[in-house]
Design a protein around this motif. Structure first.
Motif, PDB file in Angstrom:
ATOM      1  N   THR A  34      44.601  35.961  40.325  1.00 26.41           N
ATOM      2  CA  THR A  34      45.546  36.111  39.224  1.00 26.41           C
ATOM      3  C   THR A  34      46.953  35.930  39.785  1.00 26.41           C
ATOM      4  O   THR A  34      47.340  36.616  40.728  1.00 26.41           O
ATOM      5  N   PHE A  35      47.667  34.977  39.211  1.00 29.77           N
ATOM      6  CA  PHE A  35      49.015  34.678  39.686  1.00 29.77           C
ATOM      7  C   PHE A  35      50.002  35.734  39.194  1.00 29.77           C
ATOM      8  O   PHE A  35      49.831  36.309  38.116  1.00 29.77           O
ATOM      9  N   LYS A  36      51.049  35.965  39.985  1.00 26.87           N
ATOM     10  CA  LYS A  36      52.101  36.893  39.566  1.00 26.87           C
ATOM     11  C   LYS A  36      52.810  36.369  38.330  1.00 26.87           C
ATOM     12  O   LYS A  36      53.154  37.122  37.430  1.00 26.87           O
ATOM     13  N   LYS A  37      53.038  35.054  38.313  1.00 23.37           N
ATOM     14  CA  LYS A  37      53.610  34.358  37.158  1.00 23.37           C
ATOM     15  C   LYS A  37      52.742  33.140  36.904  1.00 23.37           C
ATOM     16  O   LYS A  37      52.211  32.561  37.852  1.00 23.37           O
ATOM     17  N   PRO A  38      52.584  32.744  35.647  1.00 27.58           N
ATOM     18  CA  PRO A  38      51.786  31.536  35.385  1.00 27.58           C
ATOM     19  C   PRO A  38      52.333  30.353  36.192  1.00 27.58           C
ATOM     20  O   PRO A  38      53.534  30.225  36.396  1.00 27.58           O
TER      21      PRO A  38
END
Length: 124
Positions: A34-38
Motif C-alpha cells: 500500500t503506497f503512502k500516496k497514490p
C-alpha cells in the motif's frame, strides 16, 4: 497461539473444530504493498499493488538472469541484489521494472525487500 481468521471462526462454528494446520493468507509468500500516496504506474493510478511471487516460475528467474547478462550485469547472490529483486518484484506485479525503480525510495525499498524475503523463504 495463532489468531483465527473470520473464515476459520465460521468453520469452527459450523463443524465444532478448527484445523490449525490449514494454510492461511498469513502463510502466503505473496505481498500487497500500500503506497503512502497514490502513484502512477504504466498510466494508471494505484493505491496498492499485489506482488504474486507464488505465480512465478523457473523461467521467470532465468529470464531475469538473461536480461541482466545482456546488460553485462552479473549477480552472484540474488537475495542481496537490489537490481535482481527489483526485476523479480516487477515480474510478480506484471509491470516494468523501470516502474518499480521510479517509486519513492520508501516504497521501492519495501517492495524489493519483499522480493528478498520471498527469495530467502524459498531457499534461494
Amino acid at each position: 497461539m495463532a489468531e483465527l481468521t473470520n473464515k476459520e471462526v465460521k468453520e469452527a462454528e459450523k463443524t465444532g473444530t478448527v484445523d490449525m494446520n490449514s494454510t492461511s493468507e498469513a502463510d502466503s509468500l505473496n505481498y500487497i504493498h500500500t503506497f503512502k500516496k497514490p502513484v502512477e504506474i504504466e498510466g494508471e493510478m494505484y493505491e496498492s499493488i499485489a506482488f504474486n511471487y507464488e505465480d512465478l516460475t523457473g523461467e521467470d528467474v532465468e529470464a531475469i538472469e538473461e536480461e541482466l547478462q545482456q546488460q553485462s550485469k552479473y549477480v552472484i547472490s540474488p537475495e542481496i541484489s537490489k537490481i535482481f529483486q527489483c526485476i523479480l518484484a516487477a515480474k510478480a506485479a506484471k509491470v516494468g521494472s523501470d516502474e518499480i525503480r521510479r517509486l519513492p525510495v520508501g516504497d521501492y525499498l519495501k517492495i524489493v525487500n519483499s522480493a528478498r524475503d520471498f527469495l530467502v523463504s524459498v531457499g534461494y
